[in-house]
Scaffold this motif. Sequence first.
Motif, mmCIF file in Angstrom:
data_model
loop_
_atom_site.group_PDB
_atom_site.id
_atom_site.type_symbol
_atom_site.label_atom_id
_atom_site.label_comp_id
_atom_site.label_asym_id
_atom_site.label_seq_id
_atom_site.Cartn_x
_atom_site.Cartn_y
_atom_site.Cartn_z
ATOM 1 N N ALA A 126 -3.470 21.042 -43.633
ATOM 2 C CA ALA A 126 -4.133 22.291 -43.268
ATOM 3 C C ALA A 126 -5.640 22.131 -43.427
ATOM 4 C CB ALA A 126 -3.618 23.432 -44.138
ATOM 5 N N SER A 127 -6.384 23.089 -42.906
ATOM 6 C CA SER A 127 -7.841 22.988 -42.921
ATOM 7 C C SER A 127 -8.384 23.034 -44.346
ATOM 8 C CB SER A 127 -8.453 24.126 -42.098
ATOM 9 O OG SER A 127 -8.275 25.369 -42.757
ATOM 10 N N ASP A 128 -9.517 22.381 -44.539
ATOM 11 C CA ASP A 128 -10.147 22.356 -45.861
ATOM 12 C C ASP A 128 -10.559 23.753 -46.313
ATOM 13 O OD1 ASP A 128 -9.831 19.634 -46.006
ATOM 14 O OD2 ASP A 128 -11.845 19.173 -45.258
ATOM 15 N N LEU A 129 -10.929 24.603 -45.374
ATOM 16 C CA LEU A 129 -11.338 25.962 -45.732
ATOM 17 C C LEU A 129 -10.190 26.715 -46.394
ATOM 18 C CD1 LEU A 129 -13.363 28.285 -45.686
ATOM 19 C CD2 LEU A 129 -12.573 28.832 -43.363
ATOM 20 N N ILE A 130 -8.996 26.608 -45.826
ATOM 21 C CA ILE A 130 -7.828 27.285 -46.402
ATOM 22 C C ILE A 130 -7.497 26.704 -47.770
ATOM 23 C CG2 ILE A 130 -5.351 27.659 -46.125
ATOM 24 C CD1 ILE A 130 -5.775 27.850 -43.146
ATOM 25 N N LEU A 131 -7.556 25.392 -47.894
ATOM 26 C CA LEU A 131 -7.246 24.755 -49.176
ATOM 27 C C LEU A 131 -8.261 25.151 -50.244
ATOM 28 C CD1 LEU A 131 -6.195 21.176 -47.996
ATOM 29 C CD2 LEU A 131 -4.718 23.079 -48.655
ATOM 30 N N ARG A 132 -9.529 25.267 -49.861
ATOM 31 C CA ARG A 132 -10.543 25.681 -50.838
ATOM 32 C C ARG A 132 -10.311 27.116 -51.297
ATOM 33 N NH1 ARG A 132 -14.208 22.815 -47.449
ATOM 34 N NH2 ARG A 132 -14.876 24.775 -46.488
ATOM 35 N N GLN A 133 -9.909 27.978 -50.384
ATOM 36 C CA GLN A 133 -9.630 29.364 -50.771
ATOM 37 C C GLN A 133 -8.436 29.445 -51.723
ATOM 38 O OE1 GLN A 133 -9.931 32.418 -47.569
ATOM 39 N NE2 GLN A 133 -10.505 30.718 -46.243
#
Length: 266
Positions: A126-133
């Motif tokens: 999955a995208s890094d943005l989702i993982l960071r959230q």
Amino acid sequence: MSGSQARVARTLDLLTAGLGPAVQQAMSAEFGDGWVDVARQAFRNERMATVMARLEPSEWDAQALLTVMWDQWNAVFRHRLGLLERSLVSELRELRNRWAHQAEFSDDDLYRLIDSTFRLLRAVSASDLILRQLARLKLDVLRDMFSRQIEEERAQANARRDRLTEVVLFVVSGFAVVVATLVSLAPRNPLAGMLLVAFTLLTFGYLIVQRLRRPVMTHSVHECPVCRKIIYTEVCPYCEAVPPPKFLLAKSKEPVPEPAESHQSA
């Protein structure tokens, strides 16, 4: 909506956003343009099938995506993911069902939901943005848990200090009464003095024993970590009064179903 409920909802939204593209890519690679029809076969519940038939795949929620993954595991996803990810899919389905039936989530349940979502989405790239959230959500939950733990330990330390102070006061007061009795009353009336000394020792001894035996009470006005209601006691009366939902008790006794073997060809 409480903080815990908001975090559950946010986690499921991130799960949907991260899982949707991965499911569509894997299914279309396996079944081509007809992947949507194959995916809809996973919705064996009539009500769910009716709802999903009206929605585009991009509108499917976490429940639908996890159902497709579970149903098509042998045909599609076991070639891309491992047994750990399969167990994560099963766990997330169960947690999502609990959320849909408005079951309460403890801090441990909430952290487990976020962590399992993070690990599954990381496995499907999955995208890094989702993982960071998701990582930020995990830190927020841990921070809240640690803060409550620190407050509880501080309250326990204060309660123990207060108890020790009371015991010392009892000892000093009893000692003062005994000394005053022996000095002033005992020389003039030994019997009365001895009776008063015995009564004093018994009284203050009883008070000291009762104070030491009393459990340390650290509760005050606080939020129950399970149901998130404001309570004034150590044990939440709301959680004690409300039994677990019947569907959870029944479901806990059922074996976890194995994913059906797919007869679709690649």
